[in-house]
Design an enzyme around this catalytic site. Structure first.
Site, short mmCIF file in Angstrom:
data_model
loop_
_atom_site.label_atom_id
_atom_site.label_comp_id
_atom_site.label_asym_id
_atom_site.label_seq_id
_atom_site.Cartn_x
_atom_site.Cartn_y
_atom_site.Cartn_z
N GLU A 36 54.09 -28.24 9.50
CA GLU A 36 54.39 -26.85 9.83
C GLU A 36 54.91 -26.10 8.62
O GLU A 36 55.56 -26.69 7.75
CB GLU A 36 55.48 -26.80 10.92
CG GLU A 36 55.03 -27.39 12.22
CD GLU A 36 56.14 -27.45 13.26
OE1 GLU A 36 57.16 -26.74 13.08
OE2 GLU A 36 55.98 -28.21 14.21
N CYS A 41 62.05 -26.78 12.76
CA CYS A 41 60.89 -27.48 12.20
C CYS A 41 60.53 -28.67 13.09
O CYS A 41 61.38 -29.34 13.63
CB CYS A 41 61.15 -27.91 10.76
SG CYS A 41 62.29 -29.28 10.59
S1 SF4 Z 1 66.97 -31.76 9.74
FE1 SF4 Z 1 67.16 -33.96 9.32
S2 SF4 Z 1 65.50 -34.94 10.53
FE2 SF4 Z 1 65.02 -32.73 10.40
S3 SF4 Z 1 63.65 -32.57 8.66
FE3 SF4 Z 1 65.75 -32.16 7.90
S4 SF4 Z 1 66.51 -34.18 7.20
FE4 SF4 Z 1 64.70 -34.55 8.47
#
Ligand code: SF4
Length: 413
Positions: free
Chosen positions: A114, A364
């Site tokens: 994405e 995301c």
């Molecule tokens: S918030 Fe945490 S799990 Fe989500 S993409 Fe970022 S590092 Fe990875």
């Protein structure tokens, strides 16, 4: 003229040779000197490399990149050895009255990633901005429980071209009505510092005046706290703005919210980030997702203020995006404002960020998760229960005994 023949393409990056994937390298991930070497090996004069690079990077916002003006044999050879675009736009969703555009892209091996294009209209003293939020990996090994990508798990690293082509996608969207991309943030799917070689190559392509031409000061890379990666960046000198996804100032709670904390705890992350700020003179952004009743108390604000007081730092408070399969929701706005006021009173600069595109799942990984299908109801219930238990223990001050999701080398445990 010596005819061009396809050769083993330069710049093929780990992750592009998945079963079923296109073996050709993405042209946007190839350095100009590599293109030159490829052309020279086919007996082409040196000026052809500049011609090809000019045509590709000038026309990069078009699909396919505009190679008109190049000799037909060269265009054909480029097509045999290189892919001009490594992404296929698979889904596009608009929200916030068109200010947020979220895309799901399919890669050559069928993986889904994405990216989000966010528009910020001009306001007093500020010019309009257009920011692309891009992914660095398919899925993510870190497993933050408030993040849909974390729930998907790790797929693979993206190649340099797959990273750069997300930015080209955003530039193409903007160019249709004469607008230009102003900023890029690596805050999409994946942990950028666990794919640091490719991320650095992508940043070079984006910042290089002869290629994408976006100033390094307009690029931000976020990390959940990969200390060796931060230290490596410090040794390299300022490359871009570094953002640290903190989300909790105390280890027990950060063990749960950012499981990488079990490998590199708060003190180690902060020490590396401080060294980076001191060495580069660049302020560190600390991202803090506000989760109702979990990390938004006065004690959490106080712990964060103590941690960052006097640092070259700026805190961004982000109301948690609604994510399926968690027991949590965003902190109410009055709670976020009180949290921000405590930080300000302690002299820590802070901004409350608006959530973008909630109705399209801006967090995301949500679009990719929808395509992956709904997990069994019983598994979702167990996950929620586990998170409630773990966060309650963390709030009591108990450290997690679970292993880190990532080993020192950056591999998934
Ligand atoms: S918030 Fe945490 S799990 Fe989500 S993409 Fe970022 S590092 Fe990875």
């Amino acid at each position: 003229m010596t005819s061009l023949v396809p050769i083993a393409p330069p710049g093929t990056a780990p992750g592009t040779a998945e079963p079923g994937s296109d073996p050709r390298a993405g042209l946007s991930g190839v350095r100009l000197d590599e293109v030159g070497a490829w052309l020279a090996s086919a007996g082409q004069p040196p000026y052809r490399a500049r011609q090809l690079a000019d045509a590709f990077w000038r026309g990069h916002a078009r699909v396919p990149a505009d190679l008109r003006g190049l000799p037909a044999a060269l265009q054909a050879a480029v097509g045999e050895s290189f892919v001009l675009d490594t992404l296929i736009e698979t889904e596009l969703q608009l929200s916030d009255g068109g200010l947020t555009e979220k895309a799901l892209h399919t890669l050559a091996d069928g993986s889904l990633i994405e990216s989000v294009l966010m528009h910020y209209p001009a306001r007093a003293g500020h010019r309009e901005r257009h920011t692309a939020c891009i992914s660095s990996q398919v899925g993510c090994a870190v497993g933050c429980p408030f993040c849909a990508t974390g729930e998907l798990g790790f797929g693979r690293d993206l190649s340099t071209a797959e990273i750069v082509d997300q930015v080209r996608w955003a530039a193409r969207r903007l160019s249709s009505d004469g607008r230009r991309l102003t900023n890029v943030v690596f805050m999409g799917m994946g942990e950028p510092l666990l794919n640091l070689d490719r991320v650095l190559e992508a940043v070079s392509a984006l910042a290089d005046a002869a290629r994408f031409g976006l100033g390094a000061r307009h690029i931000t890379v976020s990390t959940s706290g990969v200390v060796p990666g931060i230290r490596r960046l410090t040794a390299l000198g300022p490359q871009f703005t570094l953002a640290v996804s903190l989300h909790a100032a105390r280890d027990p709670l950060r063990d749960v919210l950012v499981p990488l904390n079990r490998r590199w705890p708060v003190a180690e992350v902060l020490a590396a980030a401080r060294d980076h700020a001191a060495s580069t003179g660049r302020r560190i952004s600390y991202e803090y997702t506000m989760i109702g009743g979990v990390n938004d108390t006065a004690a959490d604000a106080e712990a964060l203020a103590v941690l960052l007081r006097g640092d070259l730092a700026h805190v961004n408070l982000i109301p948690m995006n609604p994510v399926a399969h968690t027991p949590w929701t965003a902190s109410p706005m009055p709670v976020i404002e009180a949290f921000a006021a405590r930080l300000r009173d302690a002299g820590v600069p802070v901004t409350i960020r608006r959530n973008r595109g909630q109705e399209i799942g801006a967090a995301c990984g949500q679009l990719a998760a929808e395509h992956a299908g709904e997990p069994p109801v019983a598994a979702v219930a167990r996950r929620r229960e586990r998170l409630v238990t773990a966060s309650a223990a963390a709030i009591r001050g108990e450290r997690s005994v679970d292993p880190s999701p990532v080993r020192e080398s950056g591999e998934e445990a």
